[in-house]
Scaffold this motif. Sequence first.
Motif, PDB file in Angstrom:
ATOM      1  N   LEU A   1       0.827  -1.207   0.000  1.00 15.77           N
ATOM      2  CA  LEU A   1       0.000   0.000   0.000  1.00 15.77           C
ATOM      3  C   LEU A   1       0.863   1.260   0.000  1.00 15.77           C
ATOM      4  O   LEU A   1       0.523   2.257  -0.645  1.00 15.77           O
ATOM      5  CB  LEU A   1      -0.926  -0.011   1.226  1.00 15.77           C
ATOM      6  N   SER A   2       1.988   1.227   0.688  1.00 14.18           N
ATOM      7  CA  SER A   2       2.863   2.398   0.736  1.00 14.18           C
ATOM      8  C   SER A   2       3.494   2.683  -0.630  1.00 14.18           C
ATOM      9  O   SER A   2       3.643   3.841  -1.031  1.00 14.18           O
ATOM     10  CB  SER A   2       3.956   2.202   1.791  1.00 14.18           C
ATOM     11  N   THR A   3       3.868   1.628  -1.364  1.00 19.05           N
ATOM     12  CA  THR A   3       4.429   1.827  -2.709  1.00 19.05           C
ATOM     13  C   THR A   3       3.379   2.414  -3.645  1.00 19.05           C
ATOM     14  O   THR A   3       3.671   3.332  -4.427  1.00 19.05           O
ATOM     15  CB  THR A   3       4.955   0.491  -3.270  1.00 19.05           C
ATOM     16  N   LEU A   4       2.159   1.883  -3.585  1.00 19.83           N
ATOM     17  CA  LEU A   4       1.084   2.431  -4.406  1.00 19.83           C
ATOM     18  C   LEU A   4       0.832   3.891  -4.061  1.00 19.83           C
ATOM     19  O   LEU A   4       0.639   4.741  -4.947  1.00 19.83           O
ATOM     20  CB  LEU A   4      -0.199   1.610  -4.198  1.00 19.83           C
ATOM     21  N   GLN A   5       0.843   4.225  -2.763  1.00 16.20           N
ATOM     22  CA  GLN A   5       0.643   5.612  -2.352  1.00 16.20           C
ATOM     23  C   GLN A   5       1.737   6.508  -2.924  1.00 16.20           C
ATOM     24  O   GLN A   5       1.458   7.605  -3.412  1.00 16.20           O
ATOM     25  CB  GLN A   5       0.616   5.705  -0.826  1.00 16.20           C
ATOM     26  N   LYS A   6       2.980   6.062  -2.869  1.00  9.33           N
ATOM     27  CA  LYS A   6       4.084   6.875  -3.375  1.00  9.33           C
ATOM     28  C   LYS A   6       3.971   7.104  -4.878  1.00  9.33           C
ATOM     29  O   LYS A   6       4.221   8.207  -5.371  1.00  9.33           O
ATOM     30  CB  LYS A   6       5.418   6.194  -3.031  1.00  9.33           C
ATOM     31  N   VAL A   7       3.576   6.079  -5.625  1.00  6.65           N
ATOM     32  CA  VAL A   7       3.414   6.226  -7.075  1.00  6.65           C
ATOM     33  C   VAL A   7       2.318   7.243  -7.383  1.00  6.65           C
ATOM     34  O   VAL A   7       2.486   8.135  -8.229  1.00  6.65           O
ATOM     35  CB  VAL A   7       3.102   4.860  -7.724  1.00  6.65           C
TER      36      VAL A   7
END
Length: 706
Positions: free
Chosen positions: A544-550
């Motif tokens: 979820l954190s990677t998706l948020q950063k993208v």
Amino acid sequence: MNSIKLPAWTNGLAARGASALAAPVFIIVLLAMMILPLPAFVLDVFFSFNIALSVIVLLTALYTVKPLDFMAFPSILLISTMLRLALNVASTRIVLTEGHTGGAAAGKVVEAFGHFLIGGNFTVGIVVFIILTIINFSVVTKGAGRIAEVGARFALDAMPGKQMAIDADLNAGLIGEADARKRRSEVSQEAEFYGAMDGASKYVKGDAVAGIMITLINVIGGLIVGVVQHDLAIGQAAETYTLLAIGDGLVAQIPSLIISIAAGMVVSRVANEDDISSQVTNQLFARPEVLYITGGIIFALGLIPGMPNLVFLLLGSALCGGGYMIAKRAKDKPQQEAAAAAEAAAGGAPGGAGAPAETEEATWQDVMAVDTLGLEVGYRLIPLVDKNQGGELLKRIKGIRKKFAQEVGFLAPPVHIRDNLELKPSAYRITLKGVEVGTGEAMNGQFLAINPGMASGTLPGQATVDPAFGLPATWIDAGLRDEAQSMGYTVVDAGTVVATHLNHLITTHASELLGRMEIQDLLDHLGKASPKLVEDLVPKVVSLSTLQKVLQNLLQEGVHIRDMRTIIESLSEYATQTQDPGELTAMVRVSLGRAIVQQLFPGMNELSVMTLDNRLERLLMQAMGAGGDGTGIEPGLADTIAQQAANAAQQQEQLGLSPVLLVPAPLRVLLSRFLRRAVPQLKVLSHNEIPETKTIRVTSLVGIPA
């Protein structure tokens, strides 16, 4: 041993206790009173209970703060009416069967009303009964019914507006979801209450008519029974049965009149924070001038010969004395408040001779949550955000959030609005997570004439700049609005100025508004239509954190994330190769290339862009090779690139074109991050993001001096 399973509804009755059985049992008792003969003592008990019930209802109505506090009143009105009718039937039976034995045949209560209250004179009793019935039927009940009818109509007509106001407060963050549900329920209940009161008042009208008819029937029936069955003289029968019938009628009509007065009190009051008694006392006797003048008039009347001088003189003196006491109390009140404030400021407790006030222990309740988005206004701008004063800003903020959600692709947090006396009277401040991100002034009642660069002439007024985009502007009076528009100015009101500034800042800081909660809501919303697509990505492929950063990277560069399906499909394809958010963002941008170009060049097949000259491009490629991420650019070259890009972007804007810089894919991230602060309006695209169907036209080159 087999167990017996009771129905489910019996569990609910057991849980609620005796109160759940009270109403059914009472209705059954009423029906039994109409069918079964009752002894005189039982009638006395029920008549006494009827009078006590009416007094309780009246006092409850007097101490009610708002109509919804007494929602059971229509049902109570019906039950009390049925109780009186049941008593009329029961008393009629005993009057006609036992009336020949004397005045106490129907019980002591009826006898008391027939003898002591009307002096045993049935003529007086008939007159008093008719007067009470007329008052109840033609005045109190008719008026209360009319008020309830109009109140029900107005409540229904006002429901859509009240619901919209609740939605506006909810969207603006002034109230929470629980408060909104409660207020919606109150609006619905208010309409239902007035509608029920309108219908219940018809029962009281019918009760008054029934009272007259029952009394006449008792008189006529008593004459027939007394003369024919008990051989009484006509005069004796008339006197006996008429007194009993009138006593029975009065014992029913007086509680009915009390209940009708209570109904009128409930539906005629205007709800505020005080009960009816406090309203009357605080408003009728609030002004000493009124009591002085009234007391003087009454005192003067007491001096006229033939008047009841003592009564008028005493009443006039009492009114003047009351006015003096009210005036003295109003004069002393500010001094008492000032003394209390001084004592509180000194840390003293009342009667404690300066003893320090006891302070409660700090708790987690003292830790206040920070509003994600906040709008603070000075006191002169409060009308803009107060719907009761015709403020339209709440509705515009609702429209801003709706438009943002439709265009950008996620729902922005509510904007919490509050007044701030520390600001200038006409100033406002916009905060993001408790930190100021924008401020400005808006002159309520005036218009802001903004010069877009093509306006001719100047306008009288206060010169300023547009807080959203920094364009030169002037605050003008409403009378100059048409003249300013004819001169080429863009003219907006104060509310639009604040709303535009807020919209600009929300769009600019969109990446900071996209938190974990918004990401989860976004996935839940997409999962309703494509559950498998979401399940296969998070958290199996990317966290979820990677998706948020993208997504935040995309928003930082002004790319909308409405097409979440394409974003997720692209991540599902490339996330197995890398988990670096920067590289994933670049791949997602290629997939979104058509949407990005459409956003920057709506409806255009030929894209007018800027590009790098060959020498600068080679230098930057070398810097990328030396520093890996572009950190090898020397400061002098960086300043030159920023200046050249700013000049080229300004030329593009003057030509009416979007300032877009087209660069090779390896340089896009470097230049986008570098130029984002120096030239905020400049967008950097890579060759890979341009659809093959588009034609590229280079309008200018960004280079370095030879």
